[in-house]
Structure formats: structure tokens, C-alpha cells
Design an enzyme around this catalytic site. Structure first.
Site, PDB file in Angstrom:
ATOM      1  N   GLU A 140      38.307  49.167  28.895  1.00 21.32           N
ATOM      2  CA  GLU A 140      38.632  49.671  29.505  1.00 21.32           C
ATOM      3  C   GLU A 140      39.168  51.249  29.496  1.00 21.32           C
ATOM      4  O   GLU A 140      39.927  51.473  28.941  1.00 21.32           O
ATOM      5  CB  GLU A 140      38.884  49.658  31.118  1.00 21.32           C
ATOM      6  CG  GLU A 140      38.339  48.691  32.141  1.00 21.32           C
ATOM      7  CD  GLU A 140      38.784  47.995  33.161  1.00 21.32           C
ATOM      8  OE1 GLU A 140      40.075  48.964  33.830  1.00 21.32           O
ATOM      9  OE2 GLU A 140      38.967  47.171  33.763  1.00 21.32           O
TER      10      GLU A 140
ATOM     11  N   GLU B 292      44.301  42.468  33.615  1.00 27.18           N
ATOM     12  CA  GLU B 292      45.077  43.413  33.635  1.00 27.18           C
ATOM     13  C   GLU B 292      46.269  42.838  34.194  1.00 27.18           C
ATOM     14  O   GLU B 292      46.580  43.055  35.695  1.00 27.18           O
ATOM     15  CB  GLU B 292      44.781  44.993  34.214  1.00 27.18           C
ATOM     16  CG  GLU B 292      44.695  45.706  33.595  1.00 27.18           C
ATOM     17  CD  GLU B 292      44.255  46.840  34.248  1.00 27.18           C
ATOM     18  OE1 GLU B 292      44.249  47.349  35.766  1.00 27.18           O
ATOM     19  OE2 GLU B 292      43.715  47.854  33.583  1.00 27.18           O
TER      20      GLU B 292
END
Ligand code: FCB
Length: 476
Positions: free
Chosen positions: A387, A199
Site C-alpha cells: 500500500e 497492518e
């Protein structure tokens, strides 16, 4: 069981019935989701990150990371004033934790390598004890039949490199190459699944623009430079893994949110496009070979100033998969006052849906829409949801954690993943965040995402109803 019966049952349970979680899991396993619907090559797993679980922050020669530094010295940044010094003590408990994964039938574990454990100063001398620790973790996973999925970087830059300017320093590209070269040579014989970053759209702005994550800067110049250096590191890292581990399955992960405009006013519709360019495309587009999304995000001109001759060809990399990480949706409107992005979010509590403890809207259709969007990229080979999950307050009733809301969340999101897959989206895996409760960055230990509950006083692990459901589901 019909959906009405199911909802009635779960609300009864949420209201405090003492039905043991194994019964709950059994009842809930009777619903329509089946592992086999996703196909036999679909990879299932759970995810964690080094700083959030390991502890052992200065053991066996580990150097200081920006998260050690941030939690120790920048008072007031962590809402609960806690730190990851001990966390889940995975550094000492990895064996029993990985055994628990196997007992729960979890086929794959995504975890990250703490850069400052293997290279305490970020570059130069290798810490053999740090290298050995991950060998033990990997070997344990392989012995327990849990496939290791390594994330090279999950936010914990060595502080020694931050002292030299961190991600805003162009040298970070060479530092990162050295790190990835070291770990892919060390573990490449055993580990086939690699992710370069976790991320970038979280750690770059949160750490350099709004200062709520390590290293805590509020600095436009650092932000723009860090964006470009981190984009360059994606390709650089990918190429090194390809060279060192020729058969590797190489990916990288991006946070993303489906974005809607608050209404159809042209200024808000444009703000939604800008928000999409910033939140979802700023890193993904250049890495997929499309350059920075400057048509929708004029601020890209400040980033492009840092492109040097020869960079353009190196920004893209042919990833085998892209990791999609999704938790929520954003509804935005134009707000000129906010620099760079010129939009603001409608608060989740005004959107009329349930919210998680993070204050994030529960919006399962969002993951479907994002999967469709990712599938629209010309070079997208494969998507893995690396995720997805939720924090809800868990009540420990008689030692049973009946986390019905988390369970419902996971199932509702999974249904949307399945719908996308059935419509031809090349989605080939799903990892739940997280295997166990852990240190949730600026939130401290308060917000719990685990399938396994952790009592941080005693380090006792308790499988929650969601975890029992997941293991039943995986057993099918
Ligand atoms: C993601 C992070 C992960 C965790 C979850 C809740 O953005 O990658 O470390 O904090 O959010």
C-alpha cells in the site's frame, strides 16, 4: 520534459485548466519513470479491503462484523456519520469493477475476504453463499487477467467473536486458524498470493488502546493481550496456508513510518528509538524471529507476560514476502505523560512539506529509508509495497478529475522505490491504495484515495488523471 516544465505544467493544471485527463496522462507519461526500469518480475497492482468497498453488509447470510456494529451503534465515531452498508457496492458491481481494472492494464488486485461473510458467527457453520461470492470475484479476476492477491484479515472481525472477547481472547488463535483454513482450502487451487494480515499496528492499537476504530476499546489490558494473540496468529495463519497451498507465495503486511527525532537532544533521540520500536517493530520483530523489541520499548514487558510455554518457537514464520505499507513520516519528541510510548508527534503542518487531506506529511524519501531498513532484517526474502497512496481533495472539472497532486505523490514515491531497488533492496512489487475511492474508516467517504473516482450517490466510476497515468505507465 524537464522537471521545471513538468512542475509548471502540473501547477497550471491544478489551477483549473481544462486539459482533458487523457492528454494530461499522455504528457505526464513522457517523464522519466518507466515500467521496465523495475524489471519484468516486478508486480504492479492496486489494493482494496472488503469493508471499505463491498457493501452488502447483511446480504446472503453475511454475519455482522465489528465495523458494521461500530458504525451502526457507536455514534460519533465516524466523522461524517457514514457507514459501509453500501460503500462502493462492489458486492453487486465486482464484474464491471474488475473489467475496469483490466481496461486500465492493472495486472494484480489485492483485496480482502470478509470473515463474517464466509463464517457468519466467526467459527462453525460456513455460509456457502459467502464462499461463492469470492469464487466469483476470483474467477472474474482470472478471466480478466488480473492476478488475485488475497488478504485474509483486513480489520473486520465477526461481531460474534468480539462478543467473546475478540482479539484479546487467547481463543482468537484457534478462531483465526479455522477462518484461514476455510478460505485457503476454498480458494487455494486458484489463488497463489496470500497475505495473512493487514497492518496489525493499526487495528490493534486503534481498536483497543485509543478506541477510534472498531471495536472501540480504550483498555491497556486488552491491548497487550491482543498484541500477543495477533502476533501468534501471523505464524498460525502462515503455517496453515503453507499446508493447504504448498506453492503459495505467502506474505503479511505492516504499516510503517520513517521516524526522526525533533532535534538531537538525547531524550528526543531516545524517544525516536522508542517510537520506531512501537510503530515499526512491535509486530515485525517477533514475526522475523527477534522477539519483542523490549530494549527500546520497555512496555513490552506487559506483553511478554502473555507468552505461554511453547509460544516462543511459534511467533516467527518464514514469510516469502513482507508487505510494506507507507504513507508518511513521523517527527517525535519525548512526552512522558503519554502512557506506554512516552512520545508525541510534531504536527505535520509544522514540518514545512506538503500535506495530504489526512493531515499526513508528504515525504517520499521515507519509503526509501524504510525499504533499506526492512532489507536489513536477516531473514527478509522479498518486500512488496502493498500500500502507498494519498488522499487529496479532487475537483471534478467537466467530468474530468485532474488529481495532479496524487499523481505527483505516486511518482515521487515510486522514484524512491526504484532508487532502493537499484541499490539492491529486494523490493518486487508496488500496489497503490486504492483502486477506487472508498469508505476510509473513521473519516467516512470524505477522504478519497482512489485512482478511480466514485460518485457515491450514483455509483458512477470516473478514471482520474492518476489512473490514466498509471494505465499508460503499465502499458509500456
Ligand atoms: C491503511 C489501511 C487501508 C486504508 C489506508 C488509507 O492504513 O490499510 O485500509 O485505510 O490506510
Amino acid at each position: 520534459m524537464t522537471r521545471e516544465e513538468y512542475l509548471k505544467l502540473t501547477s497550471l493544471l491544478a489551477a483549473g485548466s481544462l486539459l482533458p485527463t487523457h492528454l494530461l496522462a499522455q504528457l505526464l507519461a513522457e517523464d522519466e519513470l518507466k515500467r521496465s526500469d523495475f524489471g519484468k518480475d516486478f508486480v504492479w497492482g492496486t489494493a482494496t479491503a472488503a469493508y471499505q468497498i463491498e457493501g452488502g453488509w447483511n446480504e446472503d447470510g453475511k454475519g455482522e462484523s465489528i465495523w458494521d456494529h461500530f458504525t451502526h451503534y457507536k455514534k460519533g465515531k465516524i466523522k461524517t456519520r457514514e457507514n459501509g452498508d453500501v460503500a462502493c457496492d462492489f458486492y453487486h458491481r465486482y464484474e464491471s469493477d474488475i473489467e475496469l481494472m483490466r481496461k486500465m492494464n492493472i495486472p494484480a488486485s489485492r483485496f480482502s475476504i470478509a470473515w463474517s461473510r464466509v463464517l457468519p458467527q466467526g467459527t462453525g457453520t460456513v455460509n456457502q453463499k459467502g464462499i461463492d461470492f469470492y469464487h466469483r470475484v476470483i474467477d472474474k479476476c482470472l478471466n480478466e487477467n488480473v492476478a488475485p492477491y488475497i488478504t485474509c484479515y483486513h480489520w473486520d472481525l465477526p461481531q460474534a467473536l468480539e462478543d467473546k472477547g475478540g482479539w484479546a481472547n487467547r481463543d482468537s488463535i484457534q478462531w483465526f486458524e479455522e477462518f484461514v483454513d476455510t478460505i485457503s482450502k476454498a480458494y487455494g487451487d486458484k489463488v497463489k498470493n496470500w497475505m495473512v494480515f493487514n497492518e496489525p499496528m493499526a487495528f490493534v492499537p486503534l481498536g483497543h488502546l485509543i478506541g477510534i476504530h472498531a471495536p472501540g476499546h480504550v483498555n491497556f489490558g486488552k491491548f497487550y493481550r491482543a498484541v500477543h494473540n495477533v502476533v501468534m496468529c501471523h505464524g498460525a495463519g502462515g503455517r496453515i496456508i503453507r499446508k493447504n497451498v504448498p506453492e503459495a507465495n505467502i506474505g503479511t503486511t505492516f504499516s510503517c513510518s520513517h521516524i526522526d527525532a525533533k532535534n538531537d537532544k538525547p531524550a528526543n533521540v531516545k524517544a525516536a528509538r522508542r517510537a520506531d520500536a512501537f510503530i515499526n517493530r512491535l509486530f515485525l520483530d517477533p514475526i522475523m524471529g527477534l522477539g519483542y523489541p523490549k530494549a527500546d520499548l520497555p512496555a513490552c514487558k506487559h506483553i511478554e507476560k502473555h507468552i505461554l510455554p511453547g509460544d516462543a518457537e511459534k511467533m516467527a514464520f518464514d514469510f516469502d514476502f513482507i508487505g510494506l505499507q507507507n504513507y508518511s513520516r513521523m517527527v517525535v519528541y519525548k512526552l512522558g505523560l503519554i502512557p506506554i510510548i512516552h512520545f508525541a508527534n510534531v504536527p505535520a503542518k509544522k514540518l514545512g512539506h506538503d500535506m495530504t487531506e489526512m493531515g499526513w506529511e508528504v515525504y517520499p524519501e521515507g519509503i526509501y529509508k524504510l525499504l533499506k531498513k526492512y532489507a536489513g532484517y536477516k531473514n527478509m526474502k522479498k518486500i512488496i509495497v502493498t500500500e502507498n497512496g494519498a488522499a487529496f481533495p479532487d475537483e471534478n472539472i467537466g467530468g474530468e478529475i485532474n488529481d495532479t497532486k496524487r499523481l505527483q505523490f505516486i511518482k515521487d514515491y515510486l522514484r524512491q522505490v526504484l532508487k532502493a531497488k537499484q541499490e539492491g533492496v529486494p523490493v518486487d512489487g508496488y500496489f497503490i491504495w486504492s483502486f477506487m475511492d472508498n469508505f476510509e474508516w473513521a473519516e467516512g467517504f470524505r477522504t478519497r484515495f482512489g485512482l478511480v473516482g466514485v460518485d457515491f450517490e450514483t455509483q458512477k466510476r470516473t478514471i482520474k488523471a492518476s489512473g490514466k497515468w498509471f494505465s499508460e505507465f503499465l502499458k509500456q
